[in-house]
Design an enzyme around this catalytic site. Structure first.
Site, PDB file in Angstrom:
ATOM      1  N   ASP A 323       0.838  -1.190   0.000  1.00  0.00           N
ATOM      2  CA  ASP A 323       0.000   0.000   0.000  1.00  0.00           C
ATOM      3  C   ASP A 323       0.884   1.255   0.000  1.00  0.00           C
ATOM      4  O   ASP A 323       1.507   1.544   1.003  1.00  0.00           O
ATOM      5  CB  ASP A 323      -0.968   0.005   1.185  1.00  0.00           C
ATOM      6  N   GLU A 525      12.878   1.682   6.399  1.00  0.00           N
ATOM      7  CA  GLU A 525      11.953   0.668   5.886  1.00  0.00           C
ATOM      8  C   GLU A 525      12.060   0.497   4.370  1.00  0.00           C
ATOM      9  O   GLU A 525      11.704  -0.547   3.838  1.00  0.00           O
ATOM     10  CB  GLU A 525      10.512   1.004   6.272  1.00  0.00           C
TER      11      GLU A 525
END
Length: 553
Positions: A323, A525
């Site tokens: 997402d 990340e």
């Protein structure tokens, strides 16, 4: 090019959204109001929507709601920054206060046998620094969550575990696989088992592993990697008791992913039917953790039904873990064309194939031979489906398959070549991670050549896609899970060529992580794979530091 029937027209205008919806809690609903007020009150750049849905109540809900209703508000619903911050301080505990630090039970500063092949002293020192970050990520749910769950969106879990870090304060499903791989590298076997214990607890309570351990995540799961977690722990420890504990839960999870809402039937050219899986969230409202933003995106739709369908697509895309990305859009330039529920994703089906193989393996260990045989048969059936539905011979890749508008789970759809999404995404190479594929040397070499010529290989690793859309799961971002699955799949093969490519990608990725760490003092990340040492950008929240996903290096 993408399939011809991917027109920009909205799929939401056809039919009514009649899918299942899992109700949320009254606290979550109220915190959405708080989040909306924060959105109106603060500048967008200073606003993280998740901070407000993660708040815990100091007092009971009805008293807090009454106090909020009494605050003076403008016509657009905003309040003065001073009044809002005074209200938050008086009536709520800060986000994250419902988790408390706990010393990891099996942490050692330099475990015996830690990364024995890493000999370079600088790299080894870096690896030990990253290893030391486990102490910063160890948490357990506070006693208040167990005693007064109605005051929290955090869900109670039985044992301490690891969180990803930054704004991700709770346990997440698919992140946990890479957290566990890192813990095993750090010889923290008991902590790894504890993570599985917590995920099984969620599965036993809800019938599936939640996206994350929050009340607002009960309407969806995430890529199903629990069986892979159990396999990795068993492979290191030989813990048969863990396998016995996990097998019934995994059978339940397999049933969830093969329920009616998640399965579609494709009729191929050889007159065979193939049952394959999709993401499908049980939700048709704004995602509570991003409610204020989701409403703005949905404002272009004129009626409730279109909005509900769009909200389901948003939640289903979140269920995918990707997402957001143009991978899920009928029109790559239009975010509101998300159509995740009308896609059979190649990586999801690879994960379920892995689950079938793992369950067969576990069942054999505990003496359940009939179950083992059933799941081995299921895995070979799914492999045939990969060959018929996902494989594109000209590309040398497995590609997502688009369903036709208005597709119903019980009605077989005839396979059409034009419904294969021939755009290049890193997910097209994820099946390499599965031994049924990486054990086929000629196939691996064909796919390796395709990867090399795909445009995805960059200076610092594998890009997620070729489209620079501004979404975080698109170019130029690279993510550790993708690097790991592709590298490990190539490395497991018998192909010398593939193993060379695997080593090259791994070295590029590790170098990028190392350079960025030296510049910023932390792991991130996602990374910009065009430029060694630069972390990634894009998405609806600020770039996060994230240790767990990086530990596999």
């Amino acid at each position: 090019m993408a399939a011809a029937n991917h027109s920009p027209s909205s799929p939401y205008s056809c039919g009514k959204d009649s899918g299942p919806v899992i109700p949320t809690t009254s606290l979550v609903t109220f915190l959405e109001r708080i989040q909306e007020t924060a959105f109106q009150t603060y500048e967008r750049s200073k606003f993280d929507h998740k901070d407000f849905i993660d708040l815990s109540l100091k007092f009971d809900l009805s008293t807090t709601v009454k106090a909020f209703d009494e605050i003076s508000k403008t016509e657009n619903g905003s309040v003065s920054t001073k009044d809002f911050e005074e209200f938050i301080g008086k009536w709520f505990k800060s986000a994250g206060e419902d988790l408390v630090y706990v010393e990891p039970m099996d942490f050692e500063t330099e475990p015996h046998g830690f990364l024995p092949k890493v000999e370079n002293p600088e790299v080894r020192a870096w690896a030990l620094e990253v290893h030391g970050l486990w102490k910063k990520l160890s948490r357990e749910v506070s006693s208040s969550v167990h005693d007064h769950p109605e005051l929290h969106t955090l869900l109670p879990l039985p044992v301490p575990g690891m969180i990803p870090g930054s704004r991700f304060r709770e346990v997440y499903y698919w992140d946990s696989y890479w957290v566990i791989r890192g813990l095993l590298a750090s010889k923290m076997h008991e902590t790894a088992k504890a993570i599985v214990t917590n995920l099984i607890s969620l599965l036993d309570t809800y019938g599936y592993v939640l996206n994350g351990a929050r009340a607002y995540y009960t309407n969806r799961s995430q890529p199903p990697l629990l069986s892979a977690m159990v396999y990795e722990i068993y492979n290191r420890t030989g813990d048969v008791d863990l396998v016995k504990k996990a097998l019934p839960a995994l059978l339940k999870e397999y049933q969830f992913w093969n329920s009616e809402i998640h399965t579609m039937i494709i009729h191929d050219a050889e007159n065979c039917n193939h049952s394959l899986n999709r993401y499908y969230a049980m939700w048709n409202k704004p995602r509570p953790e991003a409610s204020a933003i989701d409403k703005r995106f949905a404002s272009k739709f004129l009626n409730v039904n279109e909005k509900q369908k769009f909200y389901r697509e948003l939640a289903s895309t979140a269920e995918s873990g990707w997402d957001f990305s143009t991978r899920w859009m009928r029109n790559p330039s239009e975010f509101t064309s998300l159509s995740t529920t009308t896609i059979l994703p190649v990586d999801l089906n690879a994960f379920i194939l892995r689950m079938e193989l793992d369950i067969a393996f576990f069942a054999k260990i505990v003496g359940e031979d009939a179950i083992a045989e059933d799941f081995l048969t299921a895995s070979h059936t799914r492999k045939k489906a990969f060959n018929s539905v996902f494989w594109n011979e000209n590309m040398g890749q497995w590609v997502d398959y688009w369903l036709n508008y208005g597709a119903e789970p019980k009605e077989p759809q005839t396979w059409e070549a034009q419904n294969q999404n021939q755009n290049v995404f890193a997910s097209n190479f994820v099946p390499l991670w599965i031994d049924l594929f990486n054990s086929d040397t000629p196939l691996v070499e064909k796919v390796t050549r395709s990867l090399q010529s795909s445009g995805l290989l960059c200076a610092a690793g594998i890009a997620t896609s070729l489209t620079n859309s501004g979404h975080q799961w698109d170019f130029p971002n690279g993510w550790a899970p993708i690097q790991h699955m592709i590298v490990e799949g190539l490395w497991r093969s018998a192909s010398i060529e593939a193993r060379k490519v695997a080593r090259d990608i791994a070295e590029r990725w590790i170098r990028a992580n190392y350079v960025a760490y030296k510049k910023t003092g932390t792991m991130h990340e996602k990374y910009n794979v065009e430029k060694c040492g630069e972390y990634g950008a894009g998405g609806i929240y600020r770039p996060q530091v994230s240790v767990g996903r990086m530990e596999w290096c």
